[in-house]
Design a protein around this motif. Sequence first.
Motif, short mmCIF file in Angstrom:
data_model
loop_
_atom_site.label_atom_id
_atom_site.label_comp_id
_atom_site.label_asym_id
_atom_site.label_seq_id
_atom_site.Cartn_x
_atom_site.Cartn_y
_atom_site.Cartn_z
N PRO A 21 0.80 -1.23 0.00
CA PRO A 21 0.00 0.00 0.00
C PRO A 21 0.84 1.28 0.00
O PRO A 21 0.30 2.35 -0.23
CB PRO A 21 -0.77 -0.12 1.31
CG PRO A 21 0.19 -0.81 2.22
CD PRO A 21 0.95 -1.79 1.35
N GLY A 22 2.17 1.17 0.25
CA GLY A 22 2.94 2.41 0.34
C GLY A 22 4.41 2.25 0.06
O GLY A 22 5.24 2.96 0.64
N HIS A 23 4.75 1.33 -0.85
CA HIS A 23 6.16 1.06 -1.16
C HIS A 23 6.46 1.64 -2.54
O HIS A 23 5.88 1.19 -3.54
CB HIS A 23 6.42 -0.45 -1.15
CG HIS A 23 7.86 -0.82 -1.22
ND1 HIS A 23 8.63 -0.98 -0.09
CD2 HIS A 23 8.68 -1.07 -2.26
CE1 HIS A 23 9.85 -1.33 -0.43
NE2 HIS A 23 9.91 -1.37 -1.76
N SER A 24 7.33 2.63 -2.62
CA SER A 24 7.60 3.28 -3.89
C SER A 24 9.10 3.42 -4.09
O SER A 24 9.89 3.34 -3.15
CB SER A 24 6.93 4.66 -3.94
OG SER A 24 7.41 5.48 -2.89
N GLY A 25 9.49 3.64 -5.35
CA GLY A 25 10.90 3.75 -5.62
C GLY A 25 11.18 4.12 -7.06
O GLY A 25 10.28 4.31 -7.87
N ALA A 26 12.48 4.22 -7.36
CA ALA A 26 12.93 4.58 -8.70
C ALA A 26 14.25 3.88 -8.97
O ALA A 26 15.01 3.56 -8.05
CB ALA A 26 13.09 6.09 -8.82
N GLY B 245 9.14 1.69 2.00
CA GLY B 245 7.78 1.89 2.46
C GLY B 245 7.09 0.59 2.82
O GLY B 245 7.69 -0.50 2.74
N ASP B 246 5.84 0.69 3.23
CA ASP B 246 5.07 -0.47 3.66
C ASP B 246 4.74 -1.38 2.48
O ASP B 246 4.32 -0.91 1.41
CB ASP B 246 3.76 -0.03 4.32
CG ASP B 246 3.99 0.57 5.69
OD1 ASP B 246 5.10 0.43 6.22
OD2 ASP B 246 3.04 1.20 6.22
N VAL B 247 4.89 -2.68 2.70
CA VAL B 247 4.48 -3.67 1.71
C VAL B 247 3.09 -4.18 2.09
O VAL B 247 2.45 -3.68 3.00
CB VAL B 247 5.51 -4.81 1.62
CG1 VAL B 247 6.84 -4.28 1.11
CG2 VAL B 247 5.70 -5.50 2.96
N ALA B 248 2.61 -5.21 1.38
CA ALA B 248 1.21 -5.62 1.53
C ALA B 248 0.90 -6.22 2.89
O ALA B 248 -0.26 -6.22 3.32
CB ALA B 248 0.85 -6.61 0.42
N ILE B 249 1.88 -6.78 3.58
CA ILE B 249 1.67 -7.25 4.94
C ILE B 249 1.59 -6.04 5.86
O ILE B 249 2.44 -5.15 5.81
CB ILE B 249 2.82 -8.19 5.37
CG1 ILE B 249 2.85 -9.42 4.46
CG2 ILE B 249 2.67 -8.60 6.83
CD1 ILE B 249 4.07 -10.30 4.67
N ASP B 250 0.57 -5.99 6.71
CA ASP B 250 0.33 -4.82 7.55
C ASP B 250 1.59 -4.39 8.30
O ASP B 250 2.21 -5.20 9.01
CB ASP B 250 -0.78 -5.11 8.56
CG ASP B 250 -2.15 -5.15 7.92
OD1 ASP B 250 -2.29 -4.66 6.78
OD2 ASP B 250 -3.09 -5.69 8.54
N ASP B 251 1.96 -3.14 8.13
CA ASP B 251 3.04 -2.51 8.91
C ASP B 251 4.42 -3.13 8.70
O ASP B 251 5.35 -2.81 9.44
CB ASP B 251 2.71 -2.52 10.41
CG ASP B 251 1.46 -1.73 10.73
OD1 ASP B 251 1.26 -0.68 10.10
OD2 ASP B 251 0.68 -2.18 11.60
#
Length: 735
Positions: A196-201, A226-232
Amino acid sequence: MSHRHPRRCHLALLIAASLSTPCAVAQDGQSPRADDAARMLDRVIVTAQRGNQTGVSRAGGVGVLGEQAAEDVPFGIRSFNAALILNQQPQTLGQVLENDPSVRTTYGFGNAAEQFVVRGFALAGDDIGYDGLYGILPRQLVAPELYESVQVLNGASAFLNGAAPGGSGIGGSVNLVPKRAGDTPLNRVTLGFTSPGHSGASFDIARRVGGDAAWGLRINGATRGGDVAIDDEDRQSDVLGLALDYTGNGFRAALDLAYQDIRVERLRPKVTVNNVVPRVPDADLNYGQPWQYTELRDVFGQLRAEWDIGEHTLLYGALGARDGREDGVYSSLTLLDAETGDASVSGSFIPRTDNNEAATVGLRTQLETGPVSHALNVGVSANWLTNRNAFEFYADAMPTNLYNPVDTVRPSTVSFVGGDLSDPFPISKTRLTSAFVSDTLGVLDDRVLLTAGARLQKINVRSYSNVTGALTAEYDEQDVTPVFGVVYKPVDGVSLYANRIESLVQGGTAPASGANPGGGAPLPVINAGEMLKPYVSRQTEIGVKLGHARLNAGVALFQTDRETAFLQPDPATQGALRFGPFGEQRNRGIEFSAEAMPVDGLRMIGGVSILDTELRRTVGGLNQGNDAVGVPDLLVNANVEWDVPALPALTLTGRAVHTGEQAANLANTTHLDSWTRFDIGARYVTLVRDHPLTLRFNIDNITDARYWASAFDSFRPDLLQGAPRTYKLSASIDF
């Protein structure tokens, strides 16, 4: 219009017109020439893995035998290329190997370290090759962005690669080839996002310069977090690679340097169970602890050279090194009640540093004696590995629940400490040396190829006290590991083969504790830290390979026998366990793998593995004839890509991964259910001011299936839960 690619030119114009992008019209307002459109489409093809490319090749490095086509060697080999890696958007090496039907991924050693199961045997991260060298890659997690290909060699490989320093690799080996400059200049930037919140370049730049383009330079790197699909669960990764190479006058050299820094916070741990398999928690539920983390920093590289000292003779050598540091506070979750999910949490702090070197020198030559051709190979290799380790285990057993996790305080009551936590000293030093020789004889115009060889291997291991650092044990062992193989090519595109090869690995190291057979808290291991002597595993295999313009396939039947180490109650000590080679494991199996392009625009890769494992020669007949823990009886992989005819710029993708039932304890009284995961995706190609842009959207585990992925573990019955539904997006532009 070009007469070489009339159909391709037509498609280029069709794409340009259908997309209505600015590049569909030249700057002077005139329609672009067809040959310009063709060149643009060629670039799109390269970026988007189109043009009937499956992303898999039947060729790669075969250890000391060098780069070989699969049809010429008596072993199974597949290579997953950089285009497949780019399009599938994996974050770890394990996610790349999900494409192989003979491989499954789990965790090892109670942390985020990926461990692979190949033909039912462990392959630890310590034993992944870096362009053929052991001990050079990061040992726990490997970010895949820096590598041109991921090569999988099925079966034992002691002669081909030498003894694996981590004591695994019996069922197969994996080798990673670093990226280097190709013939075409490259400028690529990729942006990515994972829910839900893992980004990069990432970026990738390559050039060849100088007379005859003799010098090559490639720089690539990536940052994401950032956060991956497993909570927190939070993952951070930074990698940077530099490759400088030279080709000229029969001489080739390359310098590869790399940096990797990975941090994982609040990892969802494996679940320690006792002869029971609980129901699976929600797919995204995290029962890890907020104070848990692991940070891995590695600097590594190699210098490699080849010199053609004659028309048919090659002298080669390579030298590699790695400096690695690991820090982590780890948590382990032990299930106490399968019905309610009540469990306990314990913790440990384990800092570690590694300083490794590897080297190899060899000579290959081809000659003929009458009607017989020879490919001779002779050389030496060496590995030096120093492990500086310290650890602090905590006695706190804090309550939590598998289905309703409780955040606990970080444990602080020390139950056992070893080494210098602030500056770890050596716990073990390993030196592996070998000398090898082989000859591949060819007759009947090389339609029959017979390979015979042997490697004299020496393993020296020194272990040191984790309290004082003083030398406590040392052994020197050596053995000769032979190889025999034959390839028969009755007609073009068909190869029949057989091999007899061995594996020599360093014995395992006894853990500090293990699961209590009677339930409750883990029991101490009476010989904790003891390293078992090396042991030999023996493999026999027969198979057939097919090679065609639209189909590459292979079928193999194999049997591997290996001595196996277990934890058993120590008869001389109440309430303690002993780790030792208490039996033999025999794995028999049938493998089928294929890459096919039945019609233009349709690409498929996949395969099936059927495994039958058996525990033999067990102490007192205990568990005799049972299945090995964590080895599925059936593995199935199927990947499909389809270029939509009505819109050539759009490719739809799908993947199914099936893993059969697997034993969850040695007694075989508990088993994990089989599971199937489905992934889908789409890839869309456009042109932005003459620059190819590729947009990707993937969904892994689209049904959000809940399943226990693996019961495989090096020391105790631990269960790993499969990842939840995950959305991945990325965009790459070449300019």
